[in-house]
Design an enzyme around this catalytic site. Structure first.
Site, PDB file in Angstrom:
ATOM      1  N   CYS A  49       0.803  -1.226   0.000  1.00  0.00           N
ATOM      2  CA  CYS A  49       0.000   0.000   0.000  1.00  0.00           C
ATOM      3  C   CYS A  49       0.830   1.268   0.000  1.00  0.00           C
ATOM      4  O   CYS A  49       0.282   2.370  -0.079  1.00  0.00           O
ATOM      5  CB  CYS A  49      -0.938  -0.010   1.203  1.00  0.00           C
ATOM      6  SG  CYS A  49      -2.069  -1.418   1.217  1.00  0.00           S
ATOM      7  N   HIS A  93     -14.955   3.520   4.501  1.00  0.00           N
ATOM      8  CA  HIS A  93     -16.356   3.105   4.532  1.00  0.00           C
ATOM      9  C   HIS A  93     -16.924   2.942   3.126  1.00  0.00           C
ATOM     10  O   HIS A  93     -17.591   1.952   2.823  1.00  0.00           O
ATOM     11  CB  HIS A  93     -17.168   4.139   5.311  1.00  0.00           C
ATOM     12  CG  HIS A  93     -18.623   3.783   5.474  1.00  0.00           C
ATOM     13  ND1 HIS A  93     -19.581   4.100   4.508  1.00  0.00           N
ATOM     14  CD2 HIS A  93     -19.280   3.129   6.460  1.00  0.00           C
ATOM     15  CE1 HIS A  93     -20.761   3.658   4.916  1.00  0.00           C
ATOM     16  NE2 HIS A  93     -20.606   3.066   6.083  1.00  0.00           N
TER      17      HIS A  93
END
Length: 459
Positions: free
Chosen positions: A169, A369
């Site tokens: 990442c 989210h």
């Protein structure tokens, strides 16, 4: 004769002025600007809601009740919503045996979505690109993925192409570091950075808890950036790179082993995240910030911190460890924070260490989210959220922190060159964010899994 002598005396001054002017002109081309960027959004039929996620877990015949309960409990605590996107192969029910065609299909869909929109948005042709950097950690091909893009868009034969793998990442900032260094060697250049991940090739079908986490947290995503060092394009730029610090903890066995691609005892291929990961990440971030913060914080804040540390005999570290007021105030040089959206616990931990408010953490929480952990592109979904909310004003400074296998921690600070107000990838949902819902759909629909009276489960 007097004029000649005067000229001789002034010659060193002229030489100094000439060299200073040349140095200043060269440094103008050392700047790194982001002209445009695009984030990937899959189609609605690829959304993984609570029911779909549970069904996907239940489909794994290797899981018993304990593993199933672990998966659902982890989902409920992950911070992901019901609108994240999964790879097409899991909707086709073929995640256990992906083919090479499946993997290429997933990557091509992301690459071409991003680059078609980036070139259209910037009004540049692919033939104008001087540098291409592609990063996909979990899949390497022959020819390279960078070559695949060059072939598709018929880019120039003198393009400088780089293909990164295995960096996790943190790879987006690694790629920008490569571009920044190449910009020092080439004037008025254009560079494209493409970041995504191959989920189809590494969807885990075993039962090891440390390897099941990747299925729960990682989701389909990607980004493409257009960068330049051309000073005449400054007025078009959105961001200017102020500082970039890349640090690597790979010399430590504990750090090297905490994020590892491997096979489990049943032969299933996956990605293991060990229990030492939070500790390693905290150490890596602290070491990185020791280098970065003195370069970006105001002198007044550094002096205040040094005085407080000396008086209380504290040691350099992150905020809160020695009492209120001792830690560095990052807001004395940084206005916005893009923290790697690796999961709710990651955001909570970094936010607490840095002494950030809920307002500061909101963009990272909302990106997690809505889109999940989208690997190296996650930082740019966070930036997109800030832009859609019209938070990014000219002169603001944006901090980014990416963590990746190796173990690496990469950070940078951007300066906002102009007000940024594009609703971009958040266009269809920004009005409903920040998400304030008190209910957790994963827990509401599958909370029964915590019932200790359950002794078995039917597949």
């Amino acid at each position: 004769m007097d004029s000649f002598l005067q000229a001789i005396y002034l010659l060193p001054l002229f030489c100094v002025l000439f060299l200073l002017n040349k140095l200043l002109l060269q440094r103008r081309h050392h700047n790194c600007y982001v002209l445009d960027y695009v984030c990937y959004k899959a189609t609605d039929d690829r959304k993984l809601d609570a029911d779909g996620s549970a069904d996907l877990v239940l489909r794994n015949k290797n899981l018993g009740l304990q593993e199933y309960r672990f998966s659902l409990k982890t989902m409920a605590r992950s911070g992901l919503g019901e609108e994240t996107y999964g790879p097409a192969i899991v909707f086709a029910g073929r995640e256990e045996f992906p083919t090479l065609a499946d993997i290429y299909s997933e990557l091509d869909e992301t690459f071409f979505y991003l680059l078609d929109r980036l070139f259209s948005k910037s009004h540049l042709s692919p033939q104008q690109i001087d540098i291409l950097v592609v990063n996909v950690s979990l899949f390497a091909s022959m020819p390279s993925l960078a070559s695949r893009i060059i072939n598709r868009y018929r880019m120039r034969d003198d393009i400088k192409a780089f293909n990164l793998s295995g960096m996790g990442c943190s790879a987006s900032l690694n790629s920008i570091g490569i571009v920044q260094n190449l910009f020092k060697l080439r004037k008025r250049a254009y560079a494209v950075v493409v970041s995504t991940e191959s989920l189809a090739s590494h969807w885990y079908c075993g039962k090891e808890a440390s390897m099941m986490l990747s299925n729960i947290l990682f989701r389909s995503g990607g980004c493409a950036l257009l960068l330049t060092n051309n000073p005449s394009l400054k007025h078009r730029a959105a961001l200017r790179l102020k500082r970039l610090v890349l640090t690597h903890q790979g010399s430590s066995d504990e750090a090297y082993d905490c994020c590892m691609e491997m096979e489990d005892e049943l032969g299933y291929h996956g990605f293991q995240l060990t229990k030492s990961l939070p500790k390693v990440a905290a150490q890596a971030l602290a070491e990185n910030l020791r280098i970065l913060l003195p370069k970006v914080l105001r002198l007044r804040e550094l002096l205040r911190y040094a005085l407080a540390s000396y008086c209380l005999r504290g040691r350099f570290g992150l905020s809160g460890s020695k009492g209120e007021g001792l830690g560095l105030n990052l807001k004395a040089g940084i206005d916005h924070f893009c923290l790697h959206p690796g999961g709710r616990a990651v955001i909570d931990g970094i936010g607490k260490s840095l002494g950030l408010s809920e307002h500061d953490l909101e963009p990272s929480r909302m990106a997690l989210h809505r889109f999940g952990n989208t690997a190296p592109s996650g930082l740019w979904y966070i930036l997109s959220y800030m832009e859609a909310k019209k938070r990014l004003k000219k002169g603001d400074r944006v901090f980014m922190a990416g963590l990746g296998a190796g173990f690496m921690c990469n950070t940078c600070v951007w300066e906002v060159v102009r007000d940024m107000e594009d609703v971009n990838v958040w266009k269809d949902c920004i009005g409903s964010y920040p998400h304030r819902g008190s209910g957790n759909p994963f827990m509401e629909k599958h909370g029964w899994i915590n019932d200790p009276s359950l002794l078995s489960i039917e597949h």
